[in-house]
Enzyme design. Structure first.
Site, short mmCIF file in Angstrom:
data_model
loop_
_atom_site.label_atom_id
_atom_site.label_comp_id
_atom_site.label_asym_id
_atom_site.label_seq_id
_atom_site.Cartn_x
_atom_site.Cartn_y
_atom_site.Cartn_z
N GLY A 133 -24.90 -27.92 47.52
CA GLY A 133 -25.32 -27.18 46.32
C GLY A 133 -24.58 -27.66 45.08
CB SER A 229 -26.30 -32.24 49.56
OG SER A 229 -26.55 -32.19 48.20
CE1 TYR A 230 -20.04 -31.01 44.35
CE2 TYR A 230 -19.18 -29.26 45.74
CZ TYR A 230 -19.04 -30.11 44.66
OH TYR A 230 -17.90 -30.07 43.90
CG ASP A 421 -31.97 -37.65 48.53
OD1 ASP A 421 -32.59 -36.99 47.65
OD2 ASP A 421 -30.73 -37.58 48.69
CG HIS A 474 -30.98 -34.13 49.54
ND1 HIS A 474 -30.13 -35.06 48.99
CD2 HIS A 474 -30.33 -32.94 49.48
CE1 HIS A 474 -29.01 -34.45 48.61
NE2 HIS A 474 -29.11 -33.17 48.90
#
Ligand SMILES: *[C@@H]1O[C@H](CO)[C@@H](O)[C@H](O)[C@H]1NC(C)=O
Ligand SMILES: *[C@@H]1O[C@H](CO)[C@@H](O)[C@H](O)[C@H]1NC(C)=O
Ligand SMILES: *[C@@H]1O[C@H](CO)[C@@H](O)[C@H](O)[C@H]1NC(C)=O
Ligand SMILES: *[C@@H]1O[C@H](CO)[C@@H](O)[C@H](O)[C@H]1NC(C)=O
Ligand SMILES: *[C@@H]1O[C@H](CO)[C@@H](O)[C@H](O)[C@H]1NC(C)=O
Ligand SMILES: *[C@@H]1O[C@H](CO)[C@@H](O)[C@H](O)[C@H]1NC(C)=O
Ligand SMILES: *[C@@H]1O[C@H](CO)[C@@H](O)[C@H](O)[C@H]1NC(C)=O
Length: 503
Positions: A133, A229-230, A421, A474
């Site tokens: 996020g 991701s984050y 992605d 992603h």
């Protein structure tokens, strides 16, 4: 994304106008489509106080590991989930509940734990999964749309089976963190404006130590941390605390063996450069705009953004806005409403409206009761990405030094990338790995599943592996569930993915 506005206050003026414009435009799209983006802060990663120092270890335990143990109200048996509403029959156990991570503030993190099948759960490793996020939920994405045992039907109330669930390879623990994400909460609501990388890592560590008290049979189990991701920040930062506290205590408090991160935010400078290069070479952003970005943008951590750079980035955003950046070839969600009867669903065809189904499911009172979630009756609803966390305090520009530290400490490090992605694309990941100047052990080559190329792989000295997953966005397991399962099995086994069709 009105709640994003405060973040704009900390960045440069030109950048502010542009990024707020983008946020507004995204906002109108997202009101229709509801949380299209699991990484809502990703397009403009610097917000809040810019912390350019590397992540420092916070000692949360002393030698006797006393500080971190917090008296807990629940137990394993209380947390057992009998059956989720609308769930097909299964042969494994599920648990869900809260672990208090800070008693004085009243912070508790929600977890959902899916054991492997009865006959293999005692021998299989323990795998933690974290979404990014920042502020997106590992339950809403990881468990319900990616690698968990179920997916939600379009009726928002029944579930179907994911036959490629990662609990056929491990006992899988999903954690909603930090407090304010999903069902995780703080009774000190001012905490929601104090979240950041440090508190996430610390609370995640405290969570794990206390979770293992509730599930002592997993205390010595081989433990791996995975994420996307984050979580390219969360995973290494948590791993570093584990490593340091094991060393400090002179014993294995948590038996960490390795980490695996996918389409991961790791190094701001190369992440940004790689994103625009990917978007130009995949015919999304014009070559002219990307050459302006290359000319005017200095993404090194200390640099300020020039006006020319802001303008070029704004122009690039204009090309991105109408596609799903997280899978540049995916259809958009065109009919977001929940349906009375479930639409025909297939694990092989990811439904772009899944966010909406999951939102409906997670907000059902019967689901929350079955999950042992929201026991304190929070005043906000469950969201896939939090809208109660209003600031993000700290975020180092790179986690690459942590990866080096893990390699020096013989942890297994795998970095994977879904190659369609556009948000944290394979180009970014390659640039980031290249910046480490590693020695190639086994050069780039395809890997196979069912006689097809599953992706490509390169191995480096020091047990770092780069794996791409072909035709995955992603959220790799959403788009390529079979390839993702093969990937995680080989990672956990420590065996190379098959480099030949015949295997
Ligand atoms: C559960 O296990 C039994 C016996 O091994 C098997 O017959 C059944 O098909 C399994 N059910 C599911 C849903 O996997
Ligand atoms: C609990 O959280 C508060 C912030 O809400 C912090 O000031 C305090 O140090 C934390 N306590 C512990 C034991 O970590
Ligand atoms: C938060 O407050 C509620 C209501 O007082 C209480 O039941 C709950 O245990 C508190 N949570 C934590 C983690 O202390
Ligand atoms: C960036 O801007 C700040 C504040 O205006 C200034 O102090 C700093 O020197 C600038 N940095 C560079 C690399 O120009
Ligand atoms: C979708 O739901 C909204 C709100 O309930 C409603 O206003 C709208 O008409 C629905 N759209 C369709 C196509 O059913
Ligand atoms: C918790 O429950 C309350 C009352 O039922 C509900 O209004 C709220 O949306 C729920 N929040 C979450 C995070 O589940
Ligand atoms: C990697 O190699 C390049 C070129 O030789 C050098 O400029 C750079 O400092 C090296 N980076 C690291 C992290 O060793």
């Amino acid at each position: 994304m009105e709640s994003n506005k405060p973040f704009c206050c900390w960045v440069l003026l030109a950048f502010l106008i542009l990024s707020c414009f983008v946020a507004q435009t995204h906002g109108s799209m997202m009101r229709e489509q509801r949380l299209l983006h699991p990484n809502k802060f990703m397009l403009k990663p610097y917000f809040g106080v810019d912390d350019t120092s590397l992540f420092e270890v916070i000692d949360v335990v002393d030698e006797t590991n006393i500080n971190v143990l917090i008296p807990q109200e629940s137990s394993k048996e209380k947390d057992r989930i009998e059956r989720l509403p609308g769930q097909p029959p299964v042969n494994f156990s599920q648990y869900g509940g809260y672990v208090t991570v800070n008693k004085s503030a009243g912070r508790a993190l929600y977890y959902y734990f899916v054991e492997a099948h009865e006959h293999s759960k005692d021998t299989m490793p323990l795998l933690l999964w974290l979404n990014g996020g920042p502020t997106c939920s590992s339950l809403g994405y990881g468990a319900m749309q990616e690698l968990g045992p179920f997916r939600v039907h379009s009726d928002g109330k029944t579930l179907f089976t994911n036959k490629f669930s990662w609990n056929s390879a491990a006992n899988v623990l999903f954690l909603e963190s930090p407090a304010g994400v999903g069902y995780s909460y703080s009774n000190t609501t001012s905490d929601y404006s104090k979240m950041g990388d440090r508190i996430t890592a610390t609370d995640n560590y405290v969570f794990l130590v206390n979770w293992l008290e509730r599930y002592p049979e997993y205390k010595n189990r081989a433990f791996y941390i995975s994420g996307e991701s984050y979580a390219g920040h969360y995973v290494p930062q948590l791993a570093q605390i584990i490593l340091h506290n094991n060393k400090k205590a002179g014993k294995t408090i948590i038996n960490l063996k390795g980490i695996i991160i996918g389409n991961a935010v790791t190094n701001y400078e190369t992440d940004e450069q790689g994103m625009y290069d990917y978007l130009a070479t995949h015919a999304v952003v014009s070559d002219r705009v990307v050459s302006q970005i290359q000319k005017y943008c200095d993404f090194s951590p200390a640099a300020n953004m020039s006006d020319e750079c802001s303008v070029a980035i704004g122009a690039a955003d204009g090309f991105i806005i109408d596609i799903d950046l997280y899978n540049i070839y995916a259809p958009l969600c065109s009919s977001p409403n929940i349906t009375f009867r479930p639409k025909k669903a297939s694990i092989f065809k990811f439904d772009p409206c899944s966010d909406n189904y999951v939102y409906a499911y997670m907000n059902r009172p019967d689901v929350q009761e079955a999950l042992h979630a929201n026991v304190t009756k929070l005043t906000h609803d469950w969201q896939a990405c939090s809208n109660v966390i209003t600031r993000w305090l700290d975020r180092p520009p790179t986690i690459i030094p942590l990866l080096r530290e893990f390699m020096a400490n013989a942890l297994r490090v795998w970095i994977f990338s879904g190659d369609v992605d556009g948000a944290v694309p394979v180009t970014s990941t390659k640039y980031s790995i290249n910046s480490m100047n590693l020695t190639v052990k086994t050069a780039w080559h395809p890997w196979f599943l069912n006689k097809e190329v599953g992706g490509y792989i390169e191995l480096y000295e020091g047990d770092l592996t780069l794996v791409t997953v072909r035709d995955a966005g992603h959220q790799v397991p959403s788009y390529q569930p079979a390839r993702a399962l093969s990937l995680i099995k080989h990672f956990l086994d420590g065996t190379p993915l098959p480099g030949s069709k015949r295997i």
